[in-house]
Design a protein around this motif. Structure first.
Motif, PDB file in Angstrom:
ATOM      1  N   GLU A  95      39.916  48.248  47.614  1.00  0.00           N
ATOM      2  CA  GLU A  95      39.788  46.802  47.415  1.00  0.00           C
ATOM      3  C   GLU A  95      39.931  46.450  45.944  1.00  0.00           C
ATOM      4  OE1 GLU A  95      36.091  45.628  49.124  1.00  0.00           O
ATOM      5  OE2 GLU A  95      36.717  46.034  51.191  1.00  0.00           O
ATOM      6  N   THR A  96      39.282  47.236  45.104  1.00  0.00           N
ATOM      7  CA  THR A  96      39.337  46.984  43.662  1.00  0.00           C
ATOM      8  C   THR A  96      40.757  47.147  43.137  1.00  0.00           C
ATOM      9  OG1 THR A  96      37.049  47.741  43.413  1.00  0.00           O
ATOM     10  CG2 THR A  96      38.408  47.683  41.417  1.00  0.00           C
ATOM     11  N   LEU A  97      41.449  48.190  43.582  1.00  0.00           N
ATOM     12  CA  LEU A  97      42.820  48.433  43.154  1.00  0.00           C
ATOM     13  C   LEU A  97      43.727  47.271  43.565  1.00  0.00           C
ATOM     14  CD1 LEU A  97      44.995  50.237  41.924  1.00  0.00           C
ATOM     15  CD2 LEU A  97      45.149  51.431  44.128  1.00  0.00           C
ATOM     16  N   GLU A 110      35.063  39.470  37.025  1.00  0.00           N
ATOM     17  CA  GLU A 110      35.925  38.710  37.931  1.00  0.00           C
ATOM     18  C   GLU A 110      36.199  39.490  39.211  1.00  0.00           C
ATOM     19  OE1 GLU A 110      38.514  36.042  34.762  1.00  0.00           O
ATOM     20  OE2 GLU A 110      39.084  38.143  35.116  1.00  0.00           O
ATOM     21  N   ILE A 111      36.362  40.798  39.086  1.00  0.00           N
ATOM     22  CA  ILE A 111      36.554  41.643  40.271  1.00  0.00           C
ATOM     23  C   ILE A 111      35.321  41.558  41.161  1.00  0.00           C
ATOM     24  CG2 ILE A 111      36.801  44.024  41.090  1.00  0.00           C
ATOM     25  CD1 ILE A 111      38.376  44.584  38.483  1.00  0.00           C
ATOM     26  N   GLU A 112      34.157  41.644  40.546  1.00  0.00           N
ATOM     27  CA  GLU A 112      32.910  41.609  41.304  1.00  0.00           C
ATOM     28  C   GLU A 112      32.679  40.253  41.951  1.00  0.00           C
ATOM     29  OE1 GLU A 112      30.564  45.028  38.689  1.00  0.00           O
ATOM     30  OE2 GLU A 112      30.131  42.900  38.337  1.00  0.00           O
ATOM     31  N   SER A 119      31.287  46.698  41.056  1.00  0.00           N
ATOM     32  CA  SER A 119      32.517  47.473  41.202  1.00  0.00           C
ATOM     33  C   SER A 119      32.722  48.481  40.080  1.00  0.00           C
ATOM     34  CB  SER A 119      33.720  46.515  41.262  1.00  0.00           C
ATOM     35  OG  SER A 119      33.586  45.610  42.335  1.00  0.00           O
ATOM     36  N   GLU A 120      31.688  48.750  39.314  1.00  0.00           N
ATOM     37  CA  GLU A 120      31.829  49.634  38.160  1.00  0.00           C
ATOM     38  C   GLU A 120      32.286  51.030  38.559  1.00  0.00           C
ATOM     39  OE1 GLU A 120      29.177  51.303  34.393  1.00  0.00           O
ATOM     40  OE2 GLU A 120      28.298  49.984  35.885  1.00  0.00           O
ATOM     41  N   ARG A 121      31.711  51.585  39.620  1.00  0.00           N
ATOM     42  CA  ARG A 121      32.075  52.938  40.030  1.00  0.00           C
ATOM     43  C   ARG A 121      33.527  52.990  40.529  1.00  0.00           C
ATOM     44  NH1 ARG A 121      27.747  56.374  40.456  1.00  0.00           N
ATOM     45  NH2 ARG A 121      25.698  55.380  40.291  1.00  0.00           N
ATOM     46  N   ALA A 122      33.927  51.959  41.271  1.00  0.00           N
ATOM     47  CA  ALA A 122      35.302  51.914  41.768  1.00  0.00           C
ATOM     48  C   ALA A 122      36.289  51.832  40.607  1.00  0.00           C
ATOM     49  CB  ALA A 122      35.475  50.709  42.694  1.00  0.00           C
ATOM     50  N   ILE A 123      35.973  51.018  39.606  1.00  0.00           N
ATOM     51  CA  ILE A 123      36.838  50.891  38.432  1.00  0.00           C
ATOM     52  C   ILE A 123      36.933  52.231  37.699  1.00  0.00           C
ATOM     53  CG2 ILE A 123      37.000  49.853  36.133  1.00  0.00           C
ATOM     54  CD1 ILE A 123      35.853  47.286  37.375  1.00  0.00           C
ATOM     55  N   HIS A 124      35.795  52.888  37.544  1.00  0.00           N
ATOM     56  CA  HIS A 124      35.764  54.180  36.857  1.00  0.00           C
ATOM     57  C   HIS A 124      36.649  55.193  37.583  1.00  0.00           C
ATOM     58  CE1 HIS A 124      34.138  57.339  34.312  1.00  0.00           C
ATOM     59  NE2 HIS A 124      33.839  58.044  35.385  1.00  0.00           N
ATOM     60  N   THR A 125      36.577  55.205  38.908  1.00  0.00           N
ATOM     61  CA  THR A 125      37.399  56.114  39.704  1.00  0.00           C
ATOM     62  C   THR A 125      38.880  55.828  39.500  1.00  0.00           C
ATOM     63  OG1 THR A 125      35.713  56.393  41.431  1.00  0.00           O
ATOM     64  CG2 THR A 125      38.007  56.814  42.059  1.00  0.00           C
TER      65      THR A 125
END
Length: 221
Positions: A95-97, A110-112, A119-125
């Motif tokens: 979803e984040t991508l 803005e993503i959140e 969404s910090e963990r998703a962004i980090h990944t």
């Protein structure tokens, strides 16, 4: 509240706060305890983690307390991040991508706001997988990082540019986010097949369209 329980709660709070961490004052307010008591608990936890040979450590950086990995284990973390073995992106990462792809440049906040969750963990990944990257700083308080997709993202999906993404009107809100994410990656997968791609990574939809999409990625393919 007894001291062991306080330390246990603090550890959980630090885990959930991720890289942002928490100040001693923030922790004290959450657990409803004196700042001095929380500070003592954190100091004892720092020593406990070292003495117990734990795989993580508690760091105090610029007044913020956070969990961190051990520098001496960095080589193993790099192998995990860049392993050519097949790995999966979670629904949160997908979803984040998708949001970054359509709304870039975009900040974490803005993503959140679109996803409705942190969404910090998703962004980090995604940063570790070289699918998104920092592309600048927003002209706002704190100058938050702006994220955009990478050349690896385009190469991986066989796109010549972001303009080739299907249905650019998606991901304006979170109402049908999961469904729209699955639709996007199904279409991207279809584009790869249509272009004769031999990439073996595709959307795992064998269990039906109502299941969560999990996208197998292999950046070294």
């Amino acid at each position: 509240m007894d001291f062991p329980k306080l330390k246990s709660i603090i550890e959980g709070l630090l885990f959930l706060s991720g890289e942002e961490g928490l100040s001693i004052k923030q922790i004290a307010e959450i657990v409803d305890q004196r700042v001095e008591l929380v500070s003592d608990a954190v100091e004892e936890m720092i020593a406990d983690f070292v003495n117990q040979g734990r795989g993580v450590q508690i760091l105090k950086i610029a007044g913020v307390v956070q969990l961190g990995t051990l520098p001496e284990h960095a080589a193993y973390f790099e192998k995990l991040a860049y392993s050519p073995a097949r790995t999966s992106l979670s629904q949160a990462a997908l979803e984040t991508l998708a949001i970054v792809a359509y709304r870039q440049p975009i900040t974490r906040v803005e993503i959140e706001e679109i996803r409705g969750v942190k969404s910090e963990r998703a962004i980090h990944t995604l940063v570790n997988k070289d699918l998104i990257e920092e592309v600048g700083r927003a002209e706002a308080i704190g100058r938050p990082i702006l994220y955009g997709t990478t050349k690896s993202f385009l190469d991986y999906f066989g796109l010549s540019s972001i303009k080739d993404l299907p249905e650019p009107g998606l991901f304006e809100d979170s109402e049908n986010l999961e469904e729209e994410t699955q639709m996007l990656f199904n279409k991207l997968d279809g584009q790869q097949l249509d272009s004769g791609s031999t990439d073996q990574n595709d959307v795992d939809d064998e269990h039906g369209e109502n299941n969560h999409a999990v996208y197998d990625e292999n950046l070294d393919s």
